[in-house]
Scaffold this motif. Structure first.
Motif, short mmCIF file in Angstrom:
data_model
loop_
_atom_site.label_atom_id
_atom_site.label_comp_id
_atom_site.label_asym_id
_atom_site.label_seq_id
_atom_site.Cartn_x
_atom_site.Cartn_y
_atom_site.Cartn_z
N UNK A 21 0.85 -1.20 0.00
CA UNK A 21 0.00 0.00 0.00
C UNK A 21 0.89 1.26 0.00
N UNK A 22 0.48 2.23 -0.80
CA UNK A 22 1.20 3.50 -0.81
C UNK A 22 0.65 4.40 0.30
N UNK A 23 1.54 4.85 1.16
CA UNK A 23 1.10 5.70 2.28
C UNK A 23 1.57 7.13 2.02
N UNK A 24 0.60 8.04 2.06
CA UNK A 24 0.94 9.46 1.91
C UNK A 24 1.19 10.03 3.30
N UNK A 25 2.35 10.56 3.52
CA UNK A 25 2.72 11.08 4.85
C UNK A 25 2.86 12.60 4.76
N UNK A 26 2.09 13.27 5.63
CA UNK A 26 2.17 14.73 5.67
C UNK A 26 2.87 15.09 6.98
N UNK A 27 4.04 15.64 6.86
CA UNK A 27 4.89 15.86 8.03
C UNK A 27 5.04 17.34 8.30
N UNK A 28 4.80 17.71 9.56
CA UNK A 28 4.96 19.14 9.90
C UNK A 28 6.44 19.43 10.13
N UNK A 29 6.95 20.38 9.38
CA UNK A 29 8.36 20.73 9.47
C UNK A 29 8.51 22.12 10.08
N UNK A 30 9.56 22.28 10.84
CA UNK A 30 9.86 23.60 11.42
C UNK A 30 11.36 23.63 11.70
#
Ligand code: FES
Length: 326
Positions: A1-10
């Motif tokens: 399965x392709x997992x879309x990861x949205x990562x908060x960057x700072x």
């Protein structure tokens, strides 16, 4: 399965956060959120920052927000945190603590708050015994749940009281406070009861239950806070605080009328039955605002509950059962 990861960057404390999207292929039932982060870091972007150590829900290092809820990245499988409707895996740093970089937060306040409850079994009590200070299984069981705490910070991150109050020590600190209070080797119970009855401790908790919801090791901090409150309420030697008066008045009023006559509530709790003039003056502006907005609960409008007699009997029966149990 392709997992879309949205990562908060700072990049630093003062920089503006932004979200970066990654995509990886993995089995969601066999891959933890921490595995996802490690793979992104090693295969796609070595600059992402996060903490981890044991990878086994022991050290508490990898706490972060995963799809809007704090928890341990090494404990959560992707399939567990991505419901059917979730198209993305959103990973963010914990709340209520300043971000240092990406998912790494500054825990200084968290540790300082823990320090405020004096989270150690009193060393004075250790001098009583020259050999081991053994506990019975029942004595140990009393503090078991609180002793499970790994101080990951998940509860503090979701705490509504910590979000708005600088003085509130937080559920992690109070769970630890109960852990030492419940320990029969500690000889500071009296002093602790008095201390935790002050502002900033148990009475600042809003009972939102978020801490119990997210705790990864079943400490159930809110339950520990409630246990400390019971210790305080059962201690009749303590001078009555506003918070205690709040509890007592609520029961008194319900016992009198079946429900709460709000016109009496503020006067008895904050005004201490006209003994605390400063307290009364402090609620005067609120009274004016209530009159102006038509929300003043005038005494002549109040009507007793039809079930007042039954309610009173119930309260008395509970009090008598409690007395017998003690
Ligand atoms: Fe230690 Fe997750 S890495 S608790």
């Amino acid at each position: 399965m392709n997992i879309i990861v949205k990562l908060r960057r700072q990049t630093s404390r003062d920089s503006q956060p932004s979200y970066q999207t990654f995509e990886i292929e993995a089995d969601p039932d066999r891959t933890t959120v921490l595995d996802v982060l490690i793979r992104i870091q090693s295969e796609q972007d070595g600059s992402i920052g996060f903490r981890r150590n044991c990878r086994n829900a022991i050290c508490g290092s990898c706490a972060m927000r995963i799809n809007g809820r704090s928890g341990l990245a090494c404990q959560k499988h992707v399939s567990e945190v991505m419901g059917d409707r979730d198209e993305e895996l959103v990973i963010e740093p914990m709340q209520n603590l300043p971000v240092i970089k990406d998912l790494i937060v500054d825990m200084t306040k968290f540790w300082n708050n823990l320090q405020k409850v004096d989270p150690y079994v009193s060393t004075a009590s250790r001098q009583i015994s020259k050999t081991e200070f053994l506990q019975t299984p029942a004595q140990r069981a009393k503090l078991q749940a609180a002793a499970n705490c790994i101080l990951c910070g998940s509860c503090y991150s979701e705490c509504n009281a910590a979000a708005v109050s600088d003085r509130f020590v937080g559920p992690h600190a109070l769970a630890k406070a109960y852990r030492v209070m419940a320990d029969n080797r500690d000889d500071r119970t009296e002093a602790r009861t008095e201390q935790y009855n002050q502002a900033g401790f148990v009475w600042d908790c809003t009972r939102c239950y978020n801490c119990n919801e997210v705790c990864p090791v079943e400490v159930q901090p809110l339950d520990r806070i409630s246990q400390i409150k019971h210790e305080i309420l059962d201690n009749h030697d303590l001078p009555e605080s506003t918070a205690q008066r709040h509890r007592h008045t609520m029961v008194e009023l319900v016992k009198e009328d079946g429900w709460i006559d709000e016109s009496k509530f503020g006067v008895r709790v904050v005004g201490d039955n006209f003994r605390d003039i400063q307290g009364l003056l402090s609620i005067f502006p609120l009274g004016i605002r209530m009159v102006l907005s038509g929300k003043m609960p005038y005494p002549w409008q109040f009507q007793k509950s039809e079930g007042a007699t039954e309610v009173k009997a119930l309260i008395e029966a509970i009090a008598s059962a409690k007395d017998k149990a003690n």
